[in-house]
Design a protein around this motif. Structure first.
Motif, PDB file in Angstrom:
ATOM      1  N   ASP A 201      37.069  36.393  16.585  1.00  0.00           N
ATOM      2  CA  ASP A 201      37.226  37.591  17.408  1.00  0.00           C
ATOM      3  C   ASP A 201      36.348  37.574  18.649  1.00  0.00           C
ATOM      4  N   HIS A 202      35.110  37.128  18.496  1.00  0.00           N
ATOM      5  CA  HIS A 202      34.149  37.202  19.602  1.00  0.00           C
ATOM      6  C   HIS A 202      33.920  35.854  20.264  1.00  0.00           C
ATOM      7  N   TYR A 203      34.909  34.993  20.157  1.00  0.00           N
ATOM      8  CA  TYR A 203      34.916  33.733  20.894  1.00  0.00           C
ATOM      9  C   TYR A 203      35.707  33.941  22.183  1.00  0.00           C
ATOM     10  N   PRO A 204      35.436  33.179  23.229  1.00  0.00           N
ATOM     11  CA  PRO A 204      36.183  33.383  24.479  1.00  0.00           C
ATOM     12  C   PRO A 204      37.652  33.024  24.324  1.00  0.00           C
ATOM     13  N   VAL A 205      38.511  33.853  24.884  1.00  0.00           N
ATOM     14  CA  VAL A 205      39.940  33.569  24.817  1.00  0.00           C
ATOM     15  C   VAL A 205      40.252  32.357  25.687  1.00  0.00           C
ATOM     16  N   VAL A 206      41.132  31.495  25.207  1.00  0.00           N
ATOM     17  CA  VAL A 206      41.587  30.323  25.957  1.00  0.00           C
ATOM     18  C   VAL A 206      43.117  30.279  25.872  1.00  0.00           C
ATOM     19  N   GLY A 207      43.719  29.298  26.534  1.00  0.00           N
ATOM     20  CA  GLY A 207      45.174  29.229  26.546  1.00  0.00           C
ATOM     21  C   GLY A 207      45.798  30.273  27.444  1.00  0.00           C
ATOM     22  N   VAL A 208      44.989  30.867  28.344  1.00  0.00           N
ATOM     23  CA  VAL A 208      45.459  31.895  29.264  1.00  0.00           C
ATOM     24  C   VAL A 208      45.483  31.305  30.669  1.00  0.00           C
ATOM     25  N   ASN A 209      46.623  31.300  31.316  1.00  0.00           N
ATOM     26  CA  ASN A 209      46.679  30.767  32.670  1.00  0.00           C
ATOM     27  C   ASN A 209      46.218  31.814  33.687  1.00  0.00           C
ATOM     28  N   TRP A 210      46.185  31.399  34.942  1.00  0.00           N
ATOM     29  CA  TRP A 210      45.666  32.271  36.000  1.00  0.00           C
ATOM     30  C   TRP A 210      46.526  33.519  36.160  1.00  0.00           C
ATOM     31  N   ASN A 211      47.825  33.366  36.056  1.00  0.00           N
ATOM     32  CA  ASN A 211      48.729  34.514  36.189  1.00  0.00           C
ATOM     33  C   ASN A 211      48.502  35.540  35.079  1.00  0.00           C
ATOM     34  N   GLN A 212      48.265  35.058  33.874  1.00  0.00           N
ATOM     35  CA  GLN A 212      48.003  35.966  32.758  1.00  0.00           C
ATOM     36  C   GLN A 212      46.661  36.661  32.926  1.00  0.00           C
ATOM     37  N   ALA A 213      45.661  35.935  33.426  1.00  0.00           N
ATOM     38  CA  ALA A 213      44.352  36.543  33.657  1.00  0.00           C
ATOM     39  C   ALA A 213      44.447  37.650  34.702  1.00  0.00           C
ATOM     40  N   ARG A 214      45.216  37.424  35.738  1.00  0.00           N
ATOM     41  CA  ARG A 214      45.383  38.463  36.761  1.00  0.00           C
ATOM     42  C   ARG A 214      46.136  39.663  36.208  1.00  0.00           C
ATOM     43  N   ALA A 215      47.148  39.416  35.365  1.00  0.00           N
ATOM     44  CA  ALA A 215      47.876  40.524  34.742  1.00  0.00           C
ATOM     45  C   ALA A 215      46.954  41.343  33.843  1.00  0.00           C
ATOM     46  N   PHE A 216      46.035  40.678  33.141  1.00  0.00           N
ATOM     47  CA  PHE A 216      45.067  41.386  32.306  1.00  0.00           C
ATOM     48  C   PHE A 216      44.224  42.325  33.155  1.00  0.00           C
ATOM     49  N   CYS A 217      43.810  41.881  34.331  1.00  0.00           N
ATOM     50  CA  CYS A 217      42.999  42.717  35.216  1.00  0.00           C
ATOM     51  C   CYS A 217      43.774  43.953  35.662  1.00  0.00           C
ATOM     52  N   VAL A 218      45.064  43.786  35.968  1.00  0.00           N
ATOM     53  CA  VAL A 218      45.892  44.918  36.370  1.00  0.00           C
ATOM     54  C   VAL A 218      46.017  45.914  35.222  1.00  0.00           C
ATOM     55  N   TRP A 219      46.284  45.404  34.027  1.00  0.00           N
ATOM     56  CA  TRP A 219      46.407  46.286  32.858  1.00  0.00           C
ATOM     57  C   TRP A 219      45.096  47.015  32.591  1.00  0.00           C
ATOM     58  N   ARG A 220      43.978  46.307  32.703  1.00  0.00           N
ATOM     59  CA  ARG A 220      42.675  46.930  32.447  1.00  0.00           C
ATOM     60  C   ARG A 220      42.392  48.031  33.465  1.00  0.00           C
ATOM     61  N   THR A 221      42.806  47.823  34.702  1.00  0.00           N
ATOM     62  CA  THR A 221      42.648  48.846  35.728  1.00  0.00           C
ATOM     63  C   THR A 221      43.443  50.095  35.373  1.00  0.00           C
ATOM     64  N   GLU A 222      44.699  49.917  34.985  1.00  0.00           N
ATOM     65  CA  GLU A 222      45.541  51.057  34.622  1.00  0.00           C
ATOM     66  C   GLU A 222      45.012  51.764  33.383  1.00  0.00           C
ATOM     67  N   LEU A 223      44.509  51.006  32.433  1.00  0.00           N
ATOM     68  CA  LEU A 223      43.983  51.589  31.207  1.00  0.00           C
ATOM     69  C   LEU A 223      42.823  52.536  31.501  1.00  0.00           C
ATOM     70  N   LEU A 224      41.898  52.103  32.369  1.00  0.00           N
ATOM     71  CA  LEU A 224      40.739  52.937  32.697  1.00  0.00           C
ATOM     72  C   LEU A 224      41.127  54.105  33.586  1.00  0.00           C
ATOM     73  N   ASN A 225      41.935  53.845  34.598  1.00  0.00           N
ATOM     74  CA  ASN A 225      42.283  54.912  35.530  1.00  0.00           C
ATOM     75  C   ASN A 225      43.130  56.001  34.869  1.00  0.00           C
ATOM     76  N   ASN A 226      44.007  55.614  33.944  1.00  0.00           N
ATOM     77  CA  ASN A 226      44.779  56.617  33.217  1.00  0.00           C
ATOM     78  C   ASN A 226      43.877  57.481  32.349  1.00  0.00           C
ATOM     79  N   ALA A 227      42.877  56.859  31.739  1.00  0.00           N
ATOM     80  CA  ALA A 227      41.933  57.628  30.918  1.00  0.00           C
ATOM     81  C   ALA A 227      41.084  58.548  31.789  1.00  0.00           C
ATOM     82  N   MET A 228      40.671  58.069  32.966  1.00  0.00           N
ATOM     83  CA  MET A 228      39.857  58.896  33.867  1.00  0.00           C
ATOM     84  C   MET A 228      40.668  60.065  34.417  1.00  0.00           C
TER      85      MET A 228
END
Length: 451
Positions: A244-271
């Protein structure tokens, strides 16, 4: 009577002072609002603005072809204290899975899984929003629900085992982003070539829709290494609680950028749901300059994040997870990846800025990008398309990994990988730009280090 007159006069003055009437003075549009304080994001540390010499500090001529020393200045930002872990990325995957399931169930149970109107204003949502308060019963006895959710699973002829498995190929995340660089270039052409027949673009033409499968490539442990027995890692690394607390791997650059977008929406929706909540700036991948400034930890010329020219401390212990000596992988305490935060942090309290897994950055790779970019918040980027040649899809990775020699752990070493390629030794972490004052940093900071 005289006392009553004074009280009346005081009340008049007080009411006049509190009046919002126009006095003819320049007071702005929000004269009575409270000062803005940016809350400290969970699991992040503050990296102050600063100036440093980016690039190699030695006299290696061949090396300086790719890394020309250059003094740059970087704005302040927040950065994840560790790389994104399997458990944190799994929250993204599960959210995508549940959002797709709710969309499917909304066709047969709209009252339970969809919100079609704003309960306060009566505004109709088009399309309807998902109702996250209703839980999904994956083992429901309702035949309609069972039949609807069946499309989320692998077909029976593709199952390795008898039990049902989620079809990870259907975990598609869709988002929009605005190509500001293209908009700026078109605006520049229109401004500098007036009267010429330059095609006019609408704002909507700069808005792009991205759809991407978010599930990590768990087969990278096999495809990355020929004639090596890493088969157990494909089945366990991302899904087993031991990692669980090991770094995620097997994620390409496009997926990493999508994660950032989702994380932004997750926080802003909560705020936005909180009373007086303020929408914050976005999460994103760090630029190459931001990553190097953070990795240095306040040290200007030292080659490693912990400072000093050596990979061991005074007691002879290795300070990162990499390939030491002549390939004695276990000499540093880890065979492959290790739990995040296992080694001491750098001067900015960041863990694993060298070793464990290399990290994606926002920047595109070009050997001469140091000379092309500006010296304030420098960044060379390119939004590569699917049909672009491979050389245009190169993205900078930094920090070295568990399989790399010490050279790749240095804060100045540049490497690259293709944006649509996933590896068992590349992960990522996010940053959030610093907007203004923060209140109570030390009291509000929450650490997610797992020693």
């Amino acid at each position: 009577m005289k006392k009553s007159w004074y009280l009346y006069l005081f009340a008049v003055i007080l009411l006049a002072g509190c009046s919002n009437s126009n006095t003819g003075e320049l007071v702005g549009t929000r004269p009575n609002t409270r000062p803005f304080y940016q809350p400290h994001p969970y699991g992040m540390v503050f990296i102050p603005q600063g100036s440093f010499t980016m690039g190699a500090g030695g006299v290696d001529i061949a090396h300086s072809h790719l890394i020309q020393p250059k003094t740059v200045s970087v704005s302040g930002f927040y950065m994840d204290q560790t790389e994104i872990t399997n458990d944190e990325y799994r929250q993204f995957v599960d959210w995508v899975r549940d959002s797709i399931a709710r969309t499917i169930l909304g066709d047969i149970r709209p009252d339970d899984y969809l919100i079609e109107q704003n309960p306060k204003t009566g505004e109709t949502y088009d399309p309807p929003k998902l109702n996250w308060k209703t839980k999904i019963d994956w083992n429901s006895q309702d035949q309609d629900i069972r039949d609807a959710l069946e499309q989320m699973y692998l077909p029976e002829n593709e199952r390795f085992f008898r039990h049902k498995e989620i079809d990870t190929r259907k975990l598609i995340y869709s988002y929009y982003w605005v190509d500001l660089h293209a908009a700026a270039m078109d605006h520049l052409r229109e401004r500098t070539h007036p009267g010429q027949n330059i095609p006019h673009h609408t704002r909507s033409e700069y808005v792009h829709n991205e759809t991407i499968n978010v599930y990590p490539d768990t087969l990278v442990w096999i495809t990355d290494f020929t004639y090596s027995f890493n088969d157990p890692m494909t089945e366990k690394y991302f899904s087993h609680p031991a990692y669980d607390h090991y770094p995620v791997v097997g994620v390409n650059w496009n997926q990493a950028r999508a994660f950032c977008v989702w994380r932004t929406e997750l926080l802003n929706n909560a705020m936005a749901k909180r009373k007086g909540g303020t929408v914050l700036s976005e999460f994103r991948l760090p630029t190459e300059a931001e990553w190097e400034w953070a990795a240095r930890g306040g040290n200007q010329l030292n080659p490693y994040p912990w400072g000093g020219p050596y990979t061991r401390n005074a007691k002879g212990c290795f300070l990162a997870n990499f390939k030491p000596l002549r390939g004695n992988y276990v000499a540093d305490g880890g065979l492959r990846t290790v739990v995040v935060g296992h080694y001491p942090p750098n001067g900015f309290d960041l863990y694993d800025m060298a070793g464990n897994v290399a990290e994606w950055t926002n920047s595109a790779y070009d050997p001469s990008s140091y000379n092309l970019s500006w010296d304030m918040n420098p960044n060379y980027t390119y939004n590569a398309k699917k049909d672009d040649p491979p050389s245009m899809k190169r993205k900078v990775i930094r920090g070295g990994s568990w399989k790399d020699i010490a050279y790749y752990l240095q804060v100045t070493t540049r490497a690259y990988e293709y944006q649509d390629t996933a590896k068992s030794y590349i992960g990522f972490r996010c940053i959030q730009p610093y907007l203004g004052r923060n209140e109570g940093d030390n009291a509000n900071r929450a650490s997610r280090v797992y020693h």
